[in-house]
Write an enzyme that holds these catalytic residues in place. Sequence first.
Site, PDB file in Angstrom:
ATOM      1  CG  HIS A 297      -7.600   8.737  30.004  1.00 24.57           C
ATOM      2  ND1 HIS A 297      -7.457   7.454  29.537  1.00 24.57           N
ATOM      3  CD2 HIS A 297      -6.691   8.879  30.986  1.00 24.57           C
ATOM      4  CE1 HIS A 297      -6.488   6.848  30.205  1.00 24.57           C
ATOM      5  NE2 HIS A 297      -6.010   7.693  31.096  1.00 24.57           N
ATOM      6  CG  HIS A 340       0.688  12.824  30.694  1.00 25.16           C
ATOM      7  ND1 HIS A 340       0.449  11.767  29.848  1.00 25.16           N
ATOM      8  CD2 HIS A 340       1.338  12.297  31.760  1.00 25.16           C
ATOM      9  CE1 HIS A 340       0.931  10.655  30.373  1.00 25.16           C
ATOM     10  NE2 HIS A 340       1.485  10.955  31.523  1.00 25.16           N
ATOM     11  CD  GLU A 346       3.611   9.450  34.601  1.00 22.39           C
ATOM     12  OE1 GLU A 346       3.469   8.525  33.782  1.00 22.39           O
ATOM     13  OE2 GLU A 346       3.019  10.533  34.508  1.00 22.39           O
ATOM     14  CG  HIS A 373       7.482   8.364  30.831  1.00 19.39           C
ATOM     15  ND1 HIS A 373       6.434   7.477  30.774  1.00 19.39           N
ATOM     16  CD2 HIS A 373       8.268   8.076  29.759  1.00 19.39           C
ATOM     17  CE1 HIS A 373       6.570   6.688  29.716  1.00 19.39           C
ATOM     18  NE2 HIS A 373       7.673   7.031  29.091  1.00 19.39           N
ATOM     19  CG  HIS A 379       5.102  10.522  29.375  1.00 16.81           C
ATOM     20  ND1 HIS A 379       5.360  11.497  30.311  1.00 16.81           N
ATOM     21  CD2 HIS A 379       4.254   9.659  29.978  1.00 16.81           C
ATOM     22  CE1 HIS A 379       4.712  11.232  31.420  1.00 16.81           C
ATOM     23  NE2 HIS A 379       4.014  10.120  31.251  1.00 16.81           N
TER      24      HIS A 379
HETATM   25  O1  LIG Z   1       2.146   7.707  31.316  1.00 14.79           O
HETATM   26  C1  LIG Z   1       1.438   6.743  31.559  1.00 14.79           C
HETATM   27  O2  LIG Z   1       1.195   5.868  30.708  1.00 14.79           O
HETATM   28  C2  LIG Z   1       0.722   6.643  32.893  1.00 14.79           C
HETATM   29  C3  LIG Z   1      -0.535   7.404  32.812  1.00 14.79           C
HETATM   30  C4  LIG Z   1      -1.704   6.769  32.506  1.00 14.79           C
HETATM   31  C5  LIG Z   1      -2.865   7.471  32.367  1.00 14.79           C
HETATM   32  O3  LIG Z   1      -3.984   6.815  32.111  1.00 14.79           O
HETATM   33  C6  LIG Z   1      -2.868   8.859  32.489  1.00 14.79           C
HETATM   34  C7  LIG Z   1      -1.699   9.505  32.835  1.00 14.79           C
HETATM   35  C8  LIG Z   1      -0.527   8.781  32.999  1.00 14.79           C
HETATM   36  O4  LIG Z   1       0.616   9.361  33.375  1.00 14.79           O
HETATM   37 FE   LIG Z   2       2.400   9.381  32.387  1.00 16.72          FE
END
Ligand SMILES: O=C(O)Cc1cc(O)ccc1O
Ligand SMILES: [Fe+2]
Length: 442
Positions: A297, A340, A346, A373, A379
């Site tokens: 991803h 992550h 974010e 976040h 998260h």
């Molecule tokens: O947190 C989230 O949903 C946003 C996000 C999307 C992604 O595809 C990879 C990392 C990220 O922070």
């Molecule tokens: Fe994220």
Amino acid sequence: MNGIEQARKTAQELTYLTGFGNEHSSEAVPGALPVGRNSPQRAPLGLYAEQLSGSAFTEPRAHNRRSWLYRIHPSAAHPAFTRTDNGGIRTAPFTETVPDPNRLRWNPLPAPAPGTDFVAGLWTLGGNGDAAQRTGMAVHLYHANSPMERRVFSSADGELLIVPEQGGLLIRTEFGLLHAEPGHVALIPRGVRFRVEPLADAVRGYVCENYGAPFQLPDLGPIGANGLANARDFQAPTAAYEDVEGPVEVLNKYCGNLWRATYDHSPLDVVAWHGNHVPYVYDLRRFNVIGTISYDHPDPSIFTVLTSPTDTPGLAGVDFVVFAPRWLVGEDTFRPPYFHRNVMSEYMGLIEGAYDAKTAGPGGFVPGGGSLHNMMSAHGPDRETFEKASAAELKPQKIDDGLAFMFETRWPVTLTEQARDADHLQTSYDDVWQGLERHFRA
Ligand SMILES: O=C(O)Cc1cc(O)ccc1O
Ligand SMILES: [Fe+2]
């Protein structure tokens, strides 16, 4: 025709100038633009010539932004501004609360009181930096049910990236008119005056106020010469002016406070203009989504529509990122966003449908809602998403049931008191990660 129908008709008939960062020019009356110079001894048609700067005079050409406006009254002809109530608007530095390491999520704003226009309905969630230092950003939401009549707004603190989620907007600016429906974004440069007419009984959406360097298109590196948001899809207005005498309330957001002055004319009186410091609209569905065609991803930076760079290369004050419809084809890959912890902070919003890291539905991540976040908070996919995606058959899959976005910023977002204490703040967001079972076998 009622006001909304009239505004819709106007919106549908608009024509635009295309291209990001172009040197555009436009005149609402033929001959209004001087030829071969910016400031002739007498500007054409008895207009006043005026420069609006979006960068210091001396910034490198590639970053230099300014426009020349030819207007009925010079902007300088105005009475003194006096302080007025800031309403729901707050500005950096954000000191009402302390930065919060928790994962936070809000439901949409409740419906506004009758007679709420775009400015009255602006509600600041939080932000970072310092507007007077021209660093950082704010996250605002808006909800409105009335047009701004004889009322004009501008923010000297930053450019405004407006992200409609419910109902379209007709935005009348000094440069002309913009039409933004849900799925589009509209950008109003720092200091540019505008007023908003809702194209539905109730409208709602998000605003990123960027105090830092103006948003630009990200470099494409090895992606090549095309892709992501293509420059040609950005649309600037054509000149259109209001020749309105009589009282107009002009609201000026300046270093965190709202100031007002009653002008004896509309300041949206620009008959012609040229330059590269302009408002624009962009249809997010035109975003050219790039992703893996092998495995893993990719990081969401490949979904960056616009970026506000800082002095550190690659480190944005704020990125505007869109999660647009796309195919997922990764082999032996956990396809939704991974778990992550990010040094960046974010804020996410949802324009339509669902988001692939979160289960849809009431009490979840819903259109008009938002999540934060903050720096280093852990998260990722919720339990249900994790379980489904871990077991899914990995055939090509089209994600086309939603449109989400992110304001991703290098500094933690500190909440306003109203966001921290809001009734629409969800109280059990942490639970989405409960029940993630232990599977370890040594
Ligand atoms: O947190 C989230 O949903 C946003 C996000 C999307 C992604 O595809 C990879 C990392 C990220 O922070
Ligand atoms: Fe994220």
